[in-house]
Design an enzyme around this catalytic site. Structure first.
Site, PDB file in Angstrom:
ATOM      1  N   SER A  20       0.804  -1.228   0.000  1.00 60.63           N
ATOM      2  CA  SER A  20       0.000   0.000   0.000  1.00 60.63           C
ATOM      3  C   SER A  20       0.835   1.276   0.000  1.00 60.63           C
ATOM      4  O   SER A  20       0.503   2.229  -0.713  1.00 60.63           O
ATOM      5  CB  SER A  20      -0.975  -0.011   1.187  1.00 60.63           C
ATOM      6  OG  SER A  20      -1.905  -1.047   1.008  1.00 60.63           O
ATOM      7  N   LYS A  71      -9.461  -5.965  10.695  1.00 61.39           N
ATOM      8  CA  LYS A  71     -10.604  -5.452   9.917  1.00 61.39           C
ATOM      9  C   LYS A  71     -11.908  -5.421  10.721  1.00 61.39           C
ATOM     10  O   LYS A  71     -12.738  -4.537  10.536  1.00 61.39           O
ATOM     11  CB  LYS A  71     -10.771  -6.267   8.631  1.00 61.39           C
ATOM     12  CG  LYS A  71      -9.658  -5.959   7.632  1.00 61.39           C
ATOM     13  CD  LYS A  71      -9.827  -6.652   6.308  1.00 61.39           C
ATOM     14  CE  LYS A  71      -8.675  -6.234   5.387  1.00 61.39           C
ATOM     15  NZ  LYS A  71      -8.717  -6.898   4.087  1.00 61.39           N
ATOM     16  N   ASP A 107     -12.732  -3.506   0.034  1.00 62.28           N
ATOM     17  CA  ASP A 107     -12.410  -4.828  -0.527  1.00 62.28           C
ATOM     18  C   ASP A 107     -13.571  -5.281  -1.419  1.00 62.28           C
ATOM     19  O   ASP A 107     -13.366  -5.974  -2.417  1.00 62.28           O
ATOM     20  CB  ASP A 107     -12.246  -5.874   0.593  1.00 62.28           C
ATOM     21  CG  ASP A 107     -10.895  -5.781   1.293  1.00 62.28           C
ATOM     22  OD1 ASP A 107      -9.963  -5.172   0.724  1.00 62.28           O
ATOM     23  OD2 ASP A 107     -10.775  -6.317   2.411  1.00 62.28           O
ATOM     24  N   ALA A 133     -12.228 -17.751   5.601  1.00 61.87           N
ATOM     25  CA  ALA A 133     -13.268 -16.973   6.285  1.00 61.87           C
ATOM     26  C   ALA A 133     -12.631 -15.931   7.200  1.00 61.87           C
ATOM     27  O   ALA A 133     -13.115 -15.649   8.288  1.00 61.87           O
ATOM     28  CB  ALA A 133     -14.183 -17.906   7.088  1.00 61.87           C
ATOM     29  N   GLY A 134     -11.519 -15.348   6.736  1.00 63.81           N
ATOM     30  CA  GLY A 134     -10.853 -14.307   7.506  1.00 63.81           C
ATOM     31  C   GLY A 134     -11.410 -12.938   7.156  1.00 63.81           C
ATOM     32  O   GLY A 134     -12.514 -12.809   6.595  1.00 63.81           O
ATOM     33  N   GLY A 135     -10.634 -11.902   7.453  1.00 59.60           N
ATOM     34  CA  GLY A 135     -11.089 -10.532   7.222  1.00 59.60           C
ATOM     35  C   GLY A 135     -11.356 -10.237   5.759  1.00 59.60           C
ATOM     36  O   GLY A 135     -12.350  -9.571   5.423  1.00 59.60           O
ATOM     37  N   ALA A 136     -10.500 -10.732   4.875  1.00 59.54           N
ATOM     38  CA  ALA A 136     -10.689 -10.447   3.452  1.00 59.54           C
ATOM     39  C   ALA A 136     -11.892 -11.210   2.893  1.00 59.54           C
ATOM     40  O   ALA A 136     -12.614 -10.707   2.030  1.00 59.54           O
ATOM     41  CB  ALA A 136      -9.427 -10.810   2.677  1.00 59.54           C
ATOM     42  N   TYR A 222      -1.555 -11.905  -3.603  1.00 62.90           N
ATOM     43  CA  TYR A 222      -0.833 -11.269  -4.718  1.00 62.90           C
ATOM     44  C   TYR A 222       0.684 -11.418  -4.594  1.00 62.90           C
ATOM     45  O   TYR A 222       1.426 -10.887  -5.422  1.00 62.90           O
ATOM     46  CB  TYR A 222      -1.212  -9.786  -4.836  1.00 62.90           C
ATOM     47  CG  TYR A 222      -1.073  -9.035  -3.552  1.00 62.90           C
ATOM     48  CD1 TYR A 222       0.161  -8.594  -3.108  1.00 62.90           C
ATOM     49  CD2 TYR A 222      -2.185  -8.807  -2.748  1.00 62.90           C
ATOM     50  CE1 TYR A 222       0.301  -7.939  -1.910  1.00 62.90           C
ATOM     51  CE2 TYR A 222      -2.057  -8.154  -1.533  1.00 62.90           C
ATOM     52  CZ  TYR A 222      -0.815  -7.721  -1.128  1.00 62.90           C
ATOM     53  OH  TYR A 222      -0.679  -7.079   0.067  1.00 62.90           O
ATOM     54  N   GLY A 243      -4.598 -11.168  -7.584  1.00 63.35           N
ATOM     55  CA  GLY A 243      -4.995 -10.276  -6.498  1.00 63.35           C
ATOM     56  C   GLY A 243      -4.588  -8.826  -6.661  1.00 63.35           C
ATOM     57  O   GLY A 243      -4.979  -7.973  -5.854  1.00 63.35           O
TER      58      GLY A 243
HETATM   59  P1  NAP Z   1      -6.894 -13.587   7.901  1.00 61.12           P
HETATM   60  O1  NAP Z   1      -8.007 -12.784   8.432  1.00 61.12           O
HETATM   61  O2  NAP Z   1      -5.734 -13.899   8.775  1.00 61.12           O
HETATM   62  O3  NAP Z   1      -7.511 -14.972   7.343  1.00 61.12           O
HETATM   63  C1  NAP Z   1      -6.658 -16.013   6.925  1.00 61.12           C
HETATM   64  C2  NAP Z   1      -7.487 -17.142   6.331  1.00 61.12           C
HETATM   65  O4  NAP Z   1      -6.575 -18.158   5.866  1.00 61.12           O
HETATM   66  C3  NAP Z   1      -8.423 -17.824   7.330  1.00 61.12           C
HETATM   67  O5  NAP Z   1      -9.554 -18.282   6.649  1.00 61.12           O
HETATM   68  C4  NAP Z   1      -7.573 -18.997   7.816  1.00 61.12           C
HETATM   69  O6  NAP Z   1      -8.324 -20.083   8.300  1.00 61.12           O
HETATM   70  C5  NAP Z   1      -6.898 -19.402   6.529  1.00 61.12           C
HETATM   71  N1  NAP Z   1      -5.673 -20.159   6.808  1.00 61.12           N
HETATM   72  C6  NAP Z   1      -4.500 -19.666   7.268  1.00 61.12           C
HETATM   73  N2  NAP Z   1      -3.609 -20.683   7.423  1.00 61.12           N
HETATM   74  C7  NAP Z   1      -4.256 -21.823   7.062  1.00 61.12           C
HETATM   75  C8  NAP Z   1      -3.880 -23.200   7.011  1.00 61.12           C
HETATM   76  N3  NAP Z   1      -2.636 -23.597   7.369  1.00 61.12           N
HETATM   77  N4  NAP Z   1      -4.777 -24.105   6.569  1.00 61.12           N
HETATM   78  C9  NAP Z   1      -6.032 -23.713   6.207  1.00 61.12           C
HETATM   79  N5  NAP Z   1      -6.456 -22.413   6.244  1.00 61.12           N
HETATM   80  C10 NAP Z   1      -5.571 -21.495   6.674  1.00 61.12           C
HETATM   81  O7  NAP Z   1      -6.272 -12.887   6.589  1.00 61.12           O
HETATM   82  P2  NAP Z   1      -7.019 -11.961   5.509  1.00 61.12           P
HETATM   83  O8  NAP Z   1      -6.911 -10.544   5.878  1.00 61.12           O
HETATM   84  O9  NAP Z   1      -8.373 -12.539   5.263  1.00 61.12           O
HETATM   85  O10 NAP Z   1      -6.062 -12.150   4.229  1.00 61.12           O
HETATM   86  C11 NAP Z   1      -5.980 -13.392   3.566  1.00 61.12           C
HETATM   87  C12 NAP Z   1      -5.125 -13.268   2.319  1.00 61.12           C
HETATM   88  O11 NAP Z   1      -5.731 -12.364   1.402  1.00 61.12           O
HETATM   89  C13 NAP Z   1      -3.718 -12.721   2.564  1.00 61.12           C
HETATM   90  O12 NAP Z   1      -2.821 -13.425   1.755  1.00 61.12           O
HETATM   91  C14 NAP Z   1      -3.802 -11.267   2.127  1.00 61.12           C
HETATM   92  O13 NAP Z   1      -2.566 -10.770   1.665  1.00 61.12           O
HETATM   93  C15 NAP Z   1      -4.791 -11.381   0.979  1.00 61.12           C
HETATM   94  N6  NAP Z   1      -5.526 -10.131   0.733  1.00 61.12           N
HETATM   95  C16 NAP Z   1      -5.500  -9.604  -0.510  1.00 61.12           C
HETATM   96  C17 NAP Z   1      -6.201  -8.453  -0.779  1.00 61.12           C
HETATM   97  C18 NAP Z   1      -6.150  -7.851  -2.151  1.00 61.12           C
HETATM   98  O14 NAP Z   1      -6.536  -6.687  -2.293  1.00 61.12           O
HETATM   99  N7  NAP Z   1      -5.744  -8.593  -3.158  1.00 61.12           N
HETATM  100  C19 NAP Z   1      -6.959  -7.823   0.221  1.00 61.12           C
HETATM  101  C20 NAP Z   1      -6.982  -8.398   1.477  1.00 61.12           C
HETATM  102  C21 NAP Z   1      -6.257  -9.566   1.731  1.00 61.12           C
HETATM  103  P3  NAP Z   1      -8.737 -20.155   9.869  1.00 61.12           P
HETATM  104  O15 NAP Z   1      -9.950 -19.281  10.001  1.00 61.12           O
HETATM  105  O16 NAP Z   1      -9.016 -21.593  10.111  1.00 61.12           O
HETATM  106  O17 NAP Z   1      -7.564 -19.636  10.651  1.00 61.12           O
END
Ligand code: NAP
Length: 282
Positions: A20, A71, A107, A133-136, A222, A243
């Site tokens: 960013s 988030k 997003d 099912a995280g923040g994104a 990404y 991404g």
């Molecule tokens: P987050 O809130 O930490 O969520 C992470 C997700 O990944 C959860 O669903 C988690 O599952 C899962 N996960 C992590 N490790 C795992 C494993 N070993 N096995 C199975 N599932 C696993 O992160 P976030 O903010 O949602 O971001 C997720 C990704 O999206 C990141 O790579 C981020 O860089 C990318 N992103 C991209 C954009 C864009 O504009 N392109 C925007 C936002 C985010 P659990 O719930 O079971 O922990």
């Protein structure tokens, strides 16, 4: 008249890898604005987030982008939220006004626009499968569930988190992670929102052989730009969306609100980001 720069930034943990500052720095340079956009580490938890936001407001920041794991904290901190942020249950952009804070979830529009640019109209997608099912995921599911007319199925390692998102919509269901392969047969759009496949993280191990030939695959990770999921989809001749377009498009509304100038998203900006991602691989 003051010469102090306009201040904004991105908060999260970890934050050092964020692209960013590069995006906003390029837009500031192009527009000739006296502004600064910093990456600021804030440890997990609502209390550290609140203390951090109070401090940034005291220092005169106009607002921040918010990334993992804050988030949901961002939505809680705000005094008012755009309907789409409320619906998603998460915010990625905060605008600090004199006495109040407004939350947006860009997003949702960023993801929708990235699909549109790849020729995918959400209104035409019947069955979407979302991994994570995280923040994104909250933004991605809001886009799919509200703009699309079809069914959305979320698979997440921690099923309760998928269920919490599914409970917000009529057309969204949560399933056990290991049932995912069976869902692919009927999937028109597969979206990875997990952090699996991201540099330094474990790989996303999924066999997409059962996806229909007409299916599209989006990966919001990404770094790397071409994840193993996207590579496998390309090898099958499926339409893919990376991404980076979502990242650029989600950034624009915050920039306009804080710095008062509409930024341009073009190939030059994308190339700048691609070059930086390549540099980081070395
Ligand atoms: P987050 O809130 O930490 O969520 C992470 C997700 O990944 C959860 O669903 C988690 O599952 C899962 N996960 C992590 N490790 C795992 C494993 N070993 N096995 C199975 N599932 C696993 O992160 P976030 O903010 O949602 O971001 C997720 C990704 O999206 C990141 O790579 C981020 O860089 C990318 N992103 C991209 C954009 C864009 O504009 N392109 C925007 C936002 C985010 P659990 O719930 O079971 O922990």
């Amino acid at each position: 008249m003051t010469n102090d720069p306009i201040l904004a930034g991105v908060v999260g943990s970890p934050i050092a890898h964020s692209l960013s500052p590069l995006i906003h720095g390029e837009w500031l340079r192009r527009a000739g604005i006296n502004g600064r956009y910093d990456a600021i580490e804030i440890e997990p938890g609502y209390e550290p987030f609140k203390i951090g936001m109070d401090e940034l407001r005291r220092r005169g920041f106009r607002g921040v982008n918010v990334t993992l794991p804050h988030k949901e904290n961002a939505l809680q901190y705000a005094d008012a939220a755009a309907p789409v942020a409320k619906q998603a249950g998460a915010a990625n952009t905060l605008i600090f006004e004199d006495a109040s804070v407004k939350a947006l979830n860009t997003d949702v529009s960023g993801f929708t626009t990235s699909l549109k640019q790849a020729g995918i109209e959400l209104g035409e997608v019947k069955n979407s499968t979302v991994l994570g099912a995280g923040g994104a995921a909250r933004g991605v599911v809001a886009a799919l569930a509200c703009s699309g007319r079809g069914a959305v199925t979320i698979f997440n390692r921690t099923k309760e988190k998928a269920e919490a998102i599914a409970a917000l919509y009529e057309n969204v269901t949560a399933q056990d992670w290991d049932r995912c392969p069976r869902a692919l047969l009927k999937t028109d759009l597969l979206v990875n929102t997990t952090s699996l496949g991201m540099t330094s993280n474990p790989a996303l191990e999924i066999d997409i052989a059962d996806l229909p030939r007409s299916a599209a695959v989006a990966d919001i990770v990404y770094a790397p730009l071409e994840t193993s999921l996207l590579r496998a989809a390309k090898e099958r001749g499926l339409k893919v969306v990376d991404g980076l377009d979502m990242l650029m498009h989600q950034a624009a509304p915050g920039f306009e609100a804080w710095f008062g100038s509409k930024p341009v998203i073009d190939n030059e900006l994308r190339e700048l980001l691609v070059t930086e991602l390549e540099r980081r691989k070395q």
